[in-house]
Scaffold this active site. Structure first.
Site, PDB file in Angstrom:
ATOM      1  N   HIS A 255       0.860  -1.179   0.000  1.00  0.00           N
ATOM      2  CA  HIS A 255       0.000   0.000   0.000  1.00  0.00           C
ATOM      3  C   HIS A 255       0.896   1.229   0.000  1.00  0.00           C
ATOM      4  O   HIS A 255       1.866   1.312   0.759  1.00  0.00           O
ATOM      5  CB  HIS A 255      -0.897  -0.010   1.241  1.00  0.00           C
ATOM      6  CG  HIS A 255      -2.035   0.957   1.189  1.00  0.00           C
ATOM      7  ND1 HIS A 255      -1.864   2.315   1.223  1.00  0.00           N
ATOM      8  CD2 HIS A 255      -3.380   0.750   1.089  1.00  0.00           C
ATOM      9  CE1 HIS A 255      -3.042   2.907   1.166  1.00  0.00           C
ATOM     10  NE2 HIS A 255      -3.976   1.987   1.082  1.00  0.00           N
ATOM     11  N   ARG A 275      -6.528  10.237  -0.195  1.00  0.00           N
ATOM     12  CA  ARG A 275      -6.303  10.663  -1.580  1.00  0.00           C
ATOM     13  C   ARG A 275      -7.602  10.727  -2.365  1.00  0.00           C
ATOM     14  O   ARG A 275      -7.791  11.585  -3.222  1.00  0.00           O
ATOM     15  CB  ARG A 275      -5.306   9.724  -2.259  1.00  0.00           C
ATOM     16  CG  ARG A 275      -3.881   9.923  -1.777  1.00  0.00           C
ATOM     17  CD  ARG A 275      -2.914   8.934  -2.416  1.00  0.00           C
ATOM     18  NE  ARG A 275      -3.062   7.599  -1.866  1.00  0.00           N
ATOM     19  CZ  ARG A 275      -3.234   6.503  -2.587  1.00  0.00           C
ATOM     20  NH1 ARG A 275      -3.298   6.574  -3.907  1.00  0.00           N
ATOM     21  NH2 ARG A 275      -3.335   5.331  -2.005  1.00  0.00           N
TER      22      ARG A 275
END
Length: 627
Positions: A255, A275
């Protein structure tokens, strides 16, 4: 030798045994119970503390609530793109088709999703998804999923109590119980599962014709990981030793955003919803660097300038998404490159900033867990300061080879769902696909296991087999001055992190295999002297051989696949090969450890291939396939 009185085995008999109490396990258990099967759920940790609660951002499903153009076809296309065309196409299709129904079912059972202005389930952006697609509950979606599934389990138990006088008559949960072996009969079919109660060391044997593995991932084989202590690859190793094959084990997802400071919390997940809700990545020079890392294959879908990217948040219909929303493998490699080339943050990451786009009150509303996490653990106020983030081992795309429709493995009676199952995500999983994957294939595995139990009552487990399982479990308590499991675990984590990590090289992986072979020999002499009650060294000694075995499968497959694709990056083979796209590497267990065979990957049906344009297909398919 028969077991001693102090090591008696408590036997149970069920139709279906589900190992794992996360999203996939609970959904499988619910499905089996609703088919009238006596079902046991075995939870390695406390009931309700499944790793599913760590999934924060949302569950991907083409509900079309935020953008009516979103359909299962688009979701399927995004999933195949994200997996670099290595996905099992049937699994990807079933997932995209059925995810909306599974989310609505969860809502019907009581899940409290965030809402749009007109009262529908809200959906947010995530990397690799063309449209806002993730149904969410702030940044605590996995927790809400587990809460809802647990409530459904309790509701079924209450119905059994009212009708049968016993809440555990048809569906029983065994918390803090670890399975150490799957037991097979003379034909090689599943006969049950052997394990122990972590709290007091008492041994248990679950006899059943159907077992569903829902044990999650392998992250604790790496030193920097978002995974908690439960993720020791138990299910992968149990399946291997029982005779099943694993596929896609070379594909480990790092990740892109884990915490990097302070050291005590390094690797803890920073949800992708930061994000998705507008967070931007910058290096130490203040540059929004992701614009320089958009691969050609994604060029048409992603913005080339900051102005264009910023405008997308106001008008997503322009379909030129910010590059921070590229699939996870692309973002992780970009961050890794920035750090290696000297443009990293002070503590070896990059900066993730959401405060310049989102007001403080909105951050508190949409990202409450992230605000609390950084304030309490790093003394950073994300409403006013950027976060320091870097890649962390998060998910394994590889797992048990299963049939898409039923979750059945190569071993009769053995099923798998969730992260322990391979095929669905190909070489890289899109964020948000995991939670809907758990629901879709958890249900299918539960139904498959129930159907198997209809036709097979099971032959039970002999005293001889049960005693052999018990003897292997007791061995670390009797090794005296043997090998310390904590020492070997540290060596394993350092080996996998340094030599089989985010960027791989042939010679380094060969060295890793040599180290793993030595570790495998040492696991035969692991020592955890003392009682079986509250002995964490014994718990690790029983889990460590699983981690070593699965790490060997990962490394062998990564060395064999001489290309870079998705979560597998070879520094010495940086290109993606159309020939390798047609190959699944299947790992099996034998007397000499893990071996590999090459298996062909099923083709994508022509009507679904039509979803992709010719230029994109040319980057993935061979000339023969294109013709």
């Amino acid at each position: 030798m028969p077991p001693t009185p102090e090591a008696d085995i408590t036997r149970y008999r069920y139709d279906v045994v589900v190992i794992g109490a996360g999203g996939a396990g609970l959904r499988a258990a619910i499905a089996a119970r609703e088919q009238g099967k006596r079902t046991a759920v075995i939870s390695k940790s406390l009931f309700g503390k499944a790793h599913t609660v760590m999934a924060e951002g949302g569950a991907a499903a083409a509900l079309g609530n935020t953008n009516a153009d979103d359909t299962w076809h688009t979701h399927f296309r995004d999933t195949i793109r994200g997996g670099k065309f290595l996905n099992d196409p049937r699994m990807a299709e079933l997932h995209a088709r059925e995810a909306p129904d599974r989310i609505l079912e969860l809502e019907y059972w009581g899940a409290l999703f965030d809402r749009t202005g007109d009262g529908r389930i809200s959906q947010r952006n995530f990397g690799g998804h063309e449209y806002p697609r993730l149904a969410h509950v702030g940044d605590r979606t996995g927790l809400e999923m587990i809460r809802t599934l647990q409530q459904r389990v309790v509701a079924l138990q209450q119905a059994d109590a009212a009708e049968l006088g016993d809440p555990d008559a048809m569906l029983q949960v065994f918390a803090e119980t670890a399975v150490t072996e799957l037991v097979t009969d003379d034909s090689g079919a599943i006969a049950g599962a052997f394990g122990y109660r972590r709290v007091d060391g008492g041994f248990v044997l679950f006899e059943a014709p159907s077992v569903v593995l829902a044990t999650g991932g392998i992250g604790k084989a790496f030193s920097t990981t978002s995974n908690s202590w439960e993720y020791t690859g138990d299910g992968h190793a149990l399946a291997l030793r029982a005779g099943a094959s694993l596929i896609n084990m070379e594909f480990v997802q790092f990740h892109p955003t884990g915490m990097v400071w302070p050291p005590s919390v390094r690797g803890i997940l920073v949800t992708e919803s930061v994000r998705g809700d507008g967070g931007v990545l910058r290096n130490s020079e203040g540059e929004r660097f992701m614009f320089g890392y958009v691969p050609d294959v994604f060029r048409a879908q992603y913005a080339e300038t900051e102005a264009e990217a910023d405008g997308w948040y106001e008008d997503p219909s322009n379909n030129r998404r910010p590059p921070e929303l590229l699939p996870r493998d692309e973002v992780a490699r970009a961050i890794n490159t920035e750090v290696k080339e000297g443009r990293g943050s002070p503590h070896g990451g990059v900066f993730l900033d959401v405060s310049t786009r989102m007001p403080a009150e909105e951050i508190h509303k949409r990202l409450p867990s992230m605000h609390h996490q950084f304030k309490e653990l790093a003394d950073v106020d994300i409403t006013a300061e950027p976060m320091e983030v870097g890649p962390t081992c998060h998910y394994v795309m590889g797992g048990v080879r299963v049939e898409a429709e039923t979750g059945a493995s190569d071993v009769p009676g053995l099923f798998a769902a969730g992260e322990v199952a391979g095929g669905m995500h190909g070489s890289n999983r899109l964020g948000g696909n995991s939670l809907s994957d758990l629901l879709v294939f958890g249900r299918r595995a539960g139904l498959g296991a129930a159907a198997r139990a209809d036709d097979h009552q099971g032959s039970g487990v002999s005293e001889e087999r049960a005693s052999a399982s018990l003897a292997r479990a007791l061995a670390p308590l009797k090794q005296g001055q043997g090998v310390n499991p904590y020492t070997v675990h540290t060596e394993l984590q350092e080996t996998m992190n340094d030599l089989v990590g985010i960027v791989r090289k042939g010679p380094e992986m060969e060295e890793a295999l040599e180290r793993l072979a030595r570790m495998r020999e040492r696991t035969d002499m692991l020592s955890a002297p003392g009682d079986r009650v509250y002995n964490p060294g014994w718990h690790l000694a029983l889990a460590l051989p699983n981690m070593v075995l699965v790490s060997e499968a990962v490394t062998l497959a990564a060395l064999e696949r001489t290309e870079s694709r998705g979560g597998h990056t070879r520094d010495d083979h940086p290109e993606m090969s159309p020939q390798w796209r047609k190959v699944n590497l299947a790992a099996r267990h034998g007397d000499d450890g893990v071996s590999l065979t090459r298996q062909p990957l099923a083709g994508i049906p022509s009507e679904l291939l039509a979803l992709f344009d010719d230029d994109e297909l040319a980057k993935y398919l061979t000339e023969e396939e294109l013709s």
